[in-house]
Enzyme design. Structure first.
Site, PDB file in Angstrom:
ATOM      1  N   LYS A  76       0.716  -1.286   0.028  1.00 16.65           N
ATOM      2  CA  LYS A  76      -0.056   0.083  -0.186  1.00 16.65           C
ATOM      3  C   LYS A  76       0.842   1.192   0.042  1.00 16.65           C
ATOM      4  CE  LYS A  76      -3.742   2.108   2.567  1.00 16.65           C
ATOM      5  NZ  LYS A  76      -4.713   1.820   3.882  1.00 16.65           N
ATOM      6  N   SER A 151      -9.701   1.754   3.169  1.00 14.18           N
ATOM      7  CA  SER A 151      -8.718   2.544   2.306  1.00 14.18           C
ATOM      8  C   SER A 151      -7.706   1.624   1.365  1.00 14.18           C
ATOM      9  CB  SER A 151      -8.008   3.552   2.978  1.00 14.18           C
ATOM     10  OG  SER A 151      -7.111   3.067   3.916  1.00 14.18           O
ATOM     11  N   SER A 175      -9.686  -0.787   7.533  1.00  9.99           N
ATOM     12  CA  SER A 175      -9.183  -0.595   5.954  1.00  9.99           C
ATOM     13  C   SER A 175      -8.656  -1.651   5.391  1.00  9.99           C
ATOM     14  CB  SER A 175      -8.108   0.735   5.971  1.00  9.99           C
ATOM     15  OG  SER A 175      -8.888   1.816   5.611  1.00  9.99           O
TER      16      SER A 175
HETATM   17  N1  GLN Z   1     -12.657   3.619   6.770  1.00 12.09           N
HETATM   18  C1  GLN Z   1     -12.180   4.179   7.886  1.00 12.09           C
HETATM   19  C2  GLN Z   1     -11.733   5.753   7.700  1.00 12.09           C
HETATM   20  O1  GLN Z   1     -12.148   6.241   6.978  1.00 12.09           O
HETATM   21  C3  GLN Z   1     -11.038   3.291   8.244  1.00 12.09           C
HETATM   22  C4  GLN Z   1      -9.496   3.871   7.425  1.00 12.09           C
HETATM   23  C5  GLN Z   1      -8.570   2.934   7.870  1.00 12.09           C
HETATM   24  O2  GLN Z   1      -8.712   1.923   8.502  1.00 12.09           O
HETATM   25  N2  GLN Z   1      -7.535   3.492   7.232  1.00 12.09           N
HETATM   26  O3  GLN Z   1     -11.145   6.116   8.841  1.00 12.09           O
END
Ligand code: GLN
Length: 475
Positions: A76, A151, A175
């Site tokens: 990532k 994400s 994410s």
């Molecule tokens: N979807 C969650 C957020 O927007 C989790 C993001 C993540 O785990 N990096 O914060």
């Protein structure tokens, strides 16, 4: 091409001469190009991967190779690799090149994995759909009109579309697990502190975890045992010994599994609820004890998560000011102006929203009412889990309330988007590990992922159970 069932199996096939690593990497590169429209990658390391493949091919044949010899892994784009771009899918870091390599990535390299490229994600890992990337959204390989989740959407899509053997993602609130569920792969979020965060671009430092996206539980086990452990460069990494997960996947134990009543209410898709019911039946018929449990503070998880993570993000993202590195606006005459315009032009909408929210909850007059209170609720949420784990070994929940939604469906409604994290954020608030495993498909043919949670540092039970389900149900 994928005539192997796991990374371990791949190594054996290279050893026996059935598979050439160089050919394998060439095929992956070709597949990445064929699947360009998925937009899963921000950068690809073609020449280096091929060179590495030849070297590692020889190492495997000579019998002196690392645990991940030849595993083709995507990373990532929030994790640093020396001399490679680390963009965090943000305009503000579009031309930034990393000065050092993240510990987790270095550990993969030290065990002879091949890093094939860096994957697209939501900007600074903030999002649940990969629509917040400055480099365009990622398509879900199962249905190109839908999001891959976020994400770590690029990592999940790359694994699901067979563009690599496995990928690293990061999980601050879901994410790794939510995109894994949306794309039909395995997503493991380790305990907080299990894997060093050194070289991971900070979003919310007391939540951030590096995790794995894989095609099966065996690969997750193998990669986790490589990347885990204490690191002197990250004082929040733990000394707790790292088990050989990959050698201990078979088990006799009849786990006690808890079903939190709060996770099956309003907002949960009927089809996902049915999938949980069906797994529960399956597991009880195989002798596992299923227990109803309660996590009384569940209703506060989303609010607590979004207060605390935005607070931490507002502080962590203060470093992008256009002065030391990253994007600098050309439009300013004074230093303050330069800060303002660099940040206004460099950050996307969601990142700005979070910086503003975080600054607000930390500001004098609101700190006690929001930030401090949320810290207290975080403790209550953790206590709920401690109590639950006195009774059960594992907790079963859906990973997300719905399967992959359509591109654009939730992008104008941040609150609706935040609700897709309803089952995942609690693990990050409590610091415990969780895994999402693919279980079935809905009536549109979209993957349904379910989640197990366990006690801090009990990743082994998660891997054992998901490997068991993979063998007994998915085959
Ligand atoms: N979807 C969650 C957020 O927007 C989790 C993001 C993540 O785990 N990096 O914060």
């Amino acid at each position: 091409m994928l005539s192997y069932s796991s990374i371990a199996d791949k190594i054996n096939k290279v050893k026996s001469g059935e598979l050439s690593l160089a050919e394998n990497v060439k095929e992956y590169i070709a597949r990445i190009h064929e699947n360009k429209k998925l937009n899963a990658f921000n950068s690809i390391f073609e020449d280096e991967s091929l060179k590495e493949a030849e070297k590692i091919d020889a190492k495997i044949k000579s019998g002196k190779h690392g645990k991940l010899a030849g595993a083709v892994i995507a990373v990532k784009d929030v994790l640093s690799i020396k001399n490679k771009p680390t963009t965090c899918s943000s305009k503000i870091l579009k031309d930034f090149t990393a000065l050092y390599t993240a510990t987790a990535v270095q550990k993969l390299i030290d065990e002879d994995a091949i890093i094939i490229g860096k994957t697209n994600c939501d900007e600074f890992a903030m999002g649940s759909s990969n629509e917040n990337s400055a480099f365009g959204n990622v398509l879900n390989p199962a249905d190109n009109e839908r999001v891959p989740g976020g994400s770590s959407g690029g990592s999940a899509a790359a694994v699901a579309a067979d563009l690599c053997d496995a990928a690293l993602g990061t999980d601050t609130g879901g994410s790794v697990r939510q995109p894994a569920a949306f794309c039909g792969v395995f997503g493991l979020k380790p305990s907080y502190g299990r894997v060093s965060r050194y070289g991971l671009t900070a979003f919310a430092s007391s939540f951030d975890c590096i995790g794995t996206l894989t095609k099966n539980a065996e690969d997750a086990a193998l990669i986790l045992e490589v990347i885990s452990g204490k690191d002197k460069c990250d004082s929040t990494s733990y000394e707790t010994p790292v088990p050989e997960y990959s050698k201990n996947l078979n088990f006799e134990k009849k786990f006690k599994i808890g079903l939190p009543k709060e996770c099956f209410g309003e907002g949960l898709s009927e089809e996902i609820k049915k999938a949980v019911d069906s797994l529960v039946k399956e597991l009880s018929s195989k002798g596992f004890e299923i227990v109803d449990i309660t996590l009384p503070h569940s209703e506060y998880t989303i609010a607590t998560y979004y207060i605390l993570t935005t607070a931490e993000a507002s502080s962590n993202l203060a470093r992008y000011d256009g002065a030391k590195y990253g994007y600098r606006s050309g439009k300013s005459s004074t230093l303050i102006d330069m800060y303002k315009s660099s940040r206004s032009e460099g950050f996307g909408t969601e990142v700005k929203r979070r910086i503003m929210l975080g600054t607000y909850v930390l500001s004098a007059g609101y700190y006690d009412a929001y930030y401090l209170k949320a810290q207290k609720v975080r403790r209550l949420i953790k206590n709920d889990f401690d109590k639950a784990f006195e009774k059960v070994d594992l907790i079963l929940t859906p990973t997300a309330p719905t399967t992959a939604f359509k591109i654009g469906e939730k992008s104008d409604d941040p609150l609706e988007m935040y609700l897709s994290d309803i089952y995942t954020t609690s693990a990050n608030l409590a610091g415990i590990p969780g895994i999402s495993f693919p279980y079935s498909k809905d009536s549109n043919g979209l993957p349904i992922g379910l989640q197990f949670l366990s006690k801090q540092f009990d990743e082994l039970s998660l891997l054992q159970m998901s490997s068991f389900i993979q063998k007994t149900h998915l085959k």
